[in-house]
Design a protein around this motif. Structure first.
Motif, mmCIF file in Angstrom:
data_model
loop_
_atom_site.group_PDB
_atom_site.id
_atom_site.type_symbol
_atom_site.label_atom_id
_atom_site.label_comp_id
_atom_site.label_asym_id
_atom_site.label_seq_id
_atom_site.Cartn_x
_atom_site.Cartn_y
_atom_site.Cartn_z
ATOM 1 N N ASP A 1 -17.243 -68.442 82.888
ATOM 2 C CA ASP A 1 -16.371 -68.588 83.850
ATOM 3 C C ASP A 1 -16.727 -69.299 85.141
ATOM 4 O O ASP A 1 -17.436 -68.586 85.737
ATOM 5 N N ARG A 2 -16.389 -70.441 85.374
ATOM 6 C CA ARG A 2 -17.001 -71.195 86.458
ATOM 7 C C ARG A 2 -16.482 -70.422 87.759
ATOM 8 O O ARG A 2 -17.325 -70.338 88.764
ATOM 9 N N GLU A 3 -15.236 -70.547 87.853
ATOM 10 C CA GLU A 3 -14.647 -69.745 89.304
ATOM 11 C C GLU A 3 -15.176 -68.271 89.480
ATOM 12 O O GLU A 3 -15.322 -68.150 90.615
ATOM 13 N N ALA A 4 -15.111 -67.539 88.497
ATOM 14 C CA ALA A 4 -15.681 -66.054 88.720
ATOM 15 C C ALA A 4 -17.217 -66.099 88.649
ATOM 16 O O ALA A 4 -17.606 -64.916 89.066
ATOM 17 N N HIS A 5 -17.929 -67.045 88.291
ATOM 18 C CA HIS A 5 -19.514 -67.199 88.300
ATOM 19 C C HIS A 5 -19.815 -66.013 87.400
ATOM 20 O O HIS A 5 -20.733 -65.243 87.621
ATOM 21 N N ARG A 6 -19.308 -65.878 86.182
ATOM 22 C CA ARG A 6 -19.846 -64.812 85.337
ATOM 23 C C ARG A 6 -19.841 -65.332 83.969
ATOM 24 O O ARG A 6 -19.182 -66.250 83.451
ATOM 25 N N VAL A 7 -20.633 -64.726 83.127
ATOM 26 C CA VAL A 7 -20.840 -64.958 81.520
ATOM 27 C C VAL A 7 -20.785 -63.721 80.810
ATOM 28 O O VAL A 7 -21.237 -62.969 81.213
ATOM 29 N N TYR A 8 -20.280 -64.241 79.558
ATOM 30 C CA TYR A 8 -19.933 -63.060 78.727
ATOM 31 C C TYR A 8 -20.487 -63.576 77.339
ATOM 32 O O TYR A 8 -20.391 -64.779 77.048
#
Length: 229
Positions: free
Chosen positions: A141-148
């Motif tokens: 998720d680029r906007e939240a700067h998170r990876v799952y």
């Protein structure tokens, strides 16, 4: 978000300045090349997200360069906007049949040009504009700067995040250490290529977490790629 890369191949200096200024104002990374032969060499080293190509550049014409690019697997799907002073229908047909995706006749308005760029990127490479990237069981998720991965969050440092983001834009494609340096760290920053190995190692450890199948391929003598599935 890594800004989409656009190469402009144009030998008219005032137009180069105008296009660079307006594309950079839109947030794109821009490289300007003034000769067709130089552009062909640069495109063998690094493929941008979109090519703006003038018909009449020196050394190798835009129409010939377009034809050659469509014959190479690495650039056969590269989005290309052709710029030309030729407004006849036969010329437009020739440009499009050679492989250009869009065609603008000089002089053209800057808002129209920018709109064509956006539309072509959205159609041909939606991944460079999307806020969420998915490859296999990994979601970024680029906007939240998170990876799952499989709904479990993965903690990454800023460099590993940019590295994963860039590779996920091109799943399956092999990138050399030099190409990763240029695209993730930037061409103006000097970093030893061995630094890439260190960050790839950190990224691999984080996303695999010791239990998951390895999603990053190491191709000896060539570089790295992220598996498509």
């Amino acid at each position: 978000m890594i800004a989409p890369k656009i190469m402009v191949v144009e030998d008219e200096e005032p137009l180069c300045v105008l296009l660079r200024y307006n594309l950079e104002a839109e947030g794109y990374q821009v490289e300007v090349v003034t000769r067709g032969d130089e552009a062909e060499i640069r495109l063998q080293e690094n493929v941008p997200d979109l090519l703006v190509l003038d018909w009449m550049v020196p050394a190798v014409s835009g129409i010939e360069l377009c034809r050659r690019l469509r014959m190479r697997p690495e650039t056969e799907r590269l989005p290309i906007i052709m710029l030309t002073a030729r407004g006849e229908e036969s010329d437009r047909v020739r440009g499009l049949s050679t492989g250009a995706d869009d065609y603008l006749v000089k002089p053209f308005s800057t808002p129209e040009f920018i709109a064509r760029v956006r539309a072509l990127l959205r159609r041909a490479k939606p991944e460079v504009l999307s806020s969420v990237l998915k490859v296999g069981d990994i979601m970024l998720d680029r906007e939240a700067h998170r990876v799952y991965r499989k709904k479990s969050e993965i903690r990454l440092g800023p460099t590993e995040f940019r590295l994963l983001e860039f590779m996920m834009q091109h799943p399956g494609r092999v990138f050399s250490r030099g190409q990763l340096l240029d695209n993730v760290w930037g061409e103006t920053i000097y970093i030893d290529e061995r630094t890439v190995d260190v960050h790839v190692g950190r990224l691999r450890k984080a996303v695999n977490n010791g239990r998951m199948p390895d999603v990053i391929r190491t191709i000896r003598g060539a570089g790295y790629a992220i598996r498509e599935a």
